[in-house]
Design a protein around this motif. Structure first.
Motif, PDB file in Angstrom:
ATOM      1  N   THR A 169      84.609 -13.745 -27.731  1.00 29.21           N
ATOM      2  CA  THR A 169      84.532 -12.574 -28.695  1.00 29.21           C
ATOM      3  C   THR A 169      83.404 -12.220 -27.868  1.00 29.21           C
ATOM      4  N   ALA A 170      82.061 -12.067 -27.528  1.00 29.21           N
ATOM      5  CA  ALA A 170      80.929 -11.477 -26.963  1.00 29.21           C
ATOM      6  C   ALA A 170      81.711 -10.578 -25.523  1.00 29.21           C
ATOM      7  N   LEU A 171      82.510 -11.123 -24.402  1.00 35.99           N
ATOM      8  CA  LEU A 171      83.208 -10.550 -23.411  1.00 35.99           C
ATOM      9  C   LEU A 171      83.824  -9.431 -23.838  1.00 35.99           C
ATOM     10  N   GLU A 172      85.111 -10.234 -24.932  1.00 40.36           N
ATOM     11  CA  GLU A 172      85.659  -9.176 -25.254  1.00 40.36           C
ATOM     12  C   GLU A 172      84.917  -7.311 -25.980  1.00 40.36           C
ATOM     13  N   ALA A 173      84.148  -7.588 -26.530  1.00 38.03           N
ATOM     14  CA  ALA A 173      83.268  -6.855 -27.328  1.00 38.03           C
ATOM     15  C   ALA A 173      82.751  -6.242 -25.984  1.00 38.03           C
ATOM     16  N   ILE A 225      84.290  -4.687 -23.534  1.00 35.00           N
ATOM     17  CA  ILE A 225      85.389  -3.838 -22.880  1.00 35.00           C
ATOM     18  C   ILE A 225      85.422  -2.597 -22.950  1.00 35.00           C
ATOM     19  N   GLU A 226      85.479  -2.113 -23.931  1.00 34.28           N
ATOM     20  CA  GLU A 226      86.145  -0.578 -24.511  1.00 34.28           C
ATOM     21  C   GLU A 226      84.376   0.039 -24.385  1.00 34.28           C
ATOM     22  N   PRO A 227      83.172  -0.127 -24.453  1.00 32.12           N
ATOM     23  CA  PRO A 227      82.017   0.894 -24.747  1.00 32.12           C
ATOM     24  C   PRO A 227      81.815   0.895 -22.712  1.00 32.12           C
ATOM     25  N   THR A 228      82.169  -0.675 -22.347  1.00 34.21           N
ATOM     26  CA  THR A 228      82.178  -0.774 -20.835  1.00 34.21           C
ATOM     27  C   THR A 228      83.068   0.235 -19.874  1.00 34.21           C
ATOM     28  N   LEU A 229      84.433   0.741 -19.869  1.00 34.39           N
ATOM     29  CA  LEU A 229      85.437   1.450 -19.649  1.00 34.39           C
ATOM     30  C   LEU A 229      85.391   2.653 -20.125  1.00 34.39           C
ATOM     31  N   ASP A 230      84.185   2.961 -20.616  1.00 32.44           N
ATOM     32  CA  ASP A 230      84.006   4.558 -20.994  1.00 32.44           C
ATOM     33  C   ASP A 230      83.010   5.117 -21.004  1.00 32.44           C
ATOM     34  N   GLU A 231      81.648   3.807 -20.065  1.00 35.03           N
ATOM     35  CA  GLU A 231      81.270   4.414 -19.189  1.00 35.03           C
ATOM     36  C   GLU A 231      81.320   5.688 -18.141  1.00 35.03           C
ATOM     37  N   PRO A 232      80.464   6.356 -17.680  1.00 37.66           N
ATOM     38  CA  PRO A 232      80.714   7.168 -16.415  1.00 37.66           C
ATOM     39  C   PRO A 232      80.736   6.105 -15.091  1.00 37.66           C
ATOM     40  N   GLY A 233      81.713   6.068 -14.503  1.00 34.93           N
ATOM     41  CA  GLY A 233      81.857   5.439 -13.060  1.00 34.93           C
ATOM     42  C   GLY A 233      82.501   3.983 -13.214  1.00 34.93           C
ATOM     43  N   ALA A 269      87.739  -5.744 -17.796  1.00 36.09           N
ATOM     44  CA  ALA A 269      88.664  -6.960 -17.708  1.00 36.09           C
ATOM     45  C   ALA A 269      87.973  -8.004 -17.594  1.00 36.09           C
ATOM     46  N   ALA A 270      88.499  -8.705 -18.705  1.00 40.36           N
ATOM     47  CA  ALA A 270      87.882 -10.597 -18.898  1.00 40.36           C
ATOM     48  C   ALA A 270      89.044 -11.035 -19.396  1.00 40.36           C
ATOM     49  N   TYR A 271      89.572 -12.449 -18.512  1.00 38.19           N
ATOM     50  CA  TYR A 271      90.815 -13.161 -18.152  1.00 38.19           C
ATOM     51  C   TYR A 271      89.484 -14.723 -18.411  1.00 38.19           C
ATOM     52  N   VAL A 272      90.475 -16.038 -18.836  1.00 41.39           N
ATOM     53  CA  VAL A 272      90.740 -17.381 -19.742  1.00 41.39           C
ATOM     54  C   VAL A 272      91.065 -18.052 -18.606  1.00 41.39           C
ATOM     55  N   ASP A 273      90.700 -19.138 -18.536  1.00 39.95           N
ATOM     56  CA  ASP A 273      91.392 -20.110 -17.322  1.00 39.95           C
ATOM     57  C   ASP A 273      92.221 -20.850 -18.528  1.00 39.95           C
ATOM     58  N   PRO A 274      94.026 -20.215 -18.238  1.00 40.09           N
ATOM     59  CA  PRO A 274      94.364 -20.913 -18.673  1.00 40.09           C
ATOM     60  C   PRO A 274      93.950 -22.793 -18.882  1.00 40.09           C
ATOM     61  N   ASN A 275      93.725 -23.150 -18.692  1.00 42.88           N
ATOM     62  CA  ASN A 275      93.577 -25.067 -18.431  1.00 42.88           C
ATOM     63  C   ASN A 275      92.163 -25.252 -18.329  1.00 42.88           C
ATOM     64  N   ASP A 276      91.580 -24.584 -19.106  1.00 44.71           N
ATOM     65  CA  ASP A 276      90.213 -24.847 -19.223  1.00 44.71           C
ATOM     66  C   ASP A 276      89.276 -23.379 -20.064  1.00 44.71           C
ATOM     67  N   THR A 318      72.794  -0.332 -20.536  1.00 51.26           N
ATOM     68  CA  THR A 318      73.024  -0.485 -21.695  1.00 51.26           C
ATOM     69  C   THR A 318      72.909  -1.388 -22.496  1.00 51.26           C
ATOM     70  N   PRO A 319      72.345  -0.829 -23.820  1.00 56.64           N
ATOM     71  CA  PRO A 319      72.652  -1.578 -24.667  1.00 56.64           C
ATOM     72  C   PRO A 319      73.731  -2.780 -25.041  1.00 56.64           C
ATOM     73  N   HIS A 320      74.953  -2.487 -24.500  1.00 57.32           N
ATOM     74  CA  HIS A 320      75.936  -2.887 -25.019  1.00 57.32           C
ATOM     75  C   HIS A 320      75.969  -4.657 -24.156  1.00 57.32           C
ATOM     76  N   LEU A 321      75.809  -4.432 -23.312  1.00 56.90           N
ATOM     77  CA  LEU A 321      75.092  -4.915 -22.198  1.00 56.90           C
ATOM     78  C   LEU A 321      73.974  -5.571 -22.326  1.00 56.90           C
TER      79      LEU A 321
END
Length: 96
Positions: free
Chosen positions: A21-25, A27-35, A40-47, A69-72
């Motif tokens: 949940t924290a990693l997904e939160a 994504i959007e504000p980070t993609l909006d940052e200049p530069g 993207a976040a990924y989960v290991d399907p085996n763990d 940034t505040p979100h980080l």
């Protein structure tokens, strides 16, 4: 020259849902940052306790500004409570 960041996370036992949940939160504000060129976040399907964030930044300055940034900053507080160990972060550049 763009930078690539690979951050590896390991959730403490029973905390993988909160980490995801924290990693997904982030994504959007980070993609909006200049530069920010990719984030993207990924989960290991085996763990499901093992997760990775892959990022691409225009330059070092953009990455440094992201780290302030505040979100980080908020996510780091969550990480302190849900990670089994500190994240492993690698910063890479394209090979010539």
């Amino acid at each position: 020259m763009s930078l690539f960041v690979i951050a590896e996370f390991l959730a403490a036992p029973g905390r993988h849902d909160r980490l995801r949940t924290a990693l997904e939160a982030l994504i959007e504000p980070t993609l909006d940052e200049p530069g920010c060129l990719a984030y993207a976040a990924y989960v290991d399907p085996n763990d499901p306790a093992r997760m990775v964030v892959m990022e691409r930044w225009e330059n070092r300055r953009a990455l440094d500004e992201h780290r302030a940034t505040p979100h980080l900053r908020h996510a780091r507080q969550v990480f302190d409570r849900v990670l089994a160990r500190p994240p492993a972060v690698r910063i890479l550049v394209e090979a010539p």
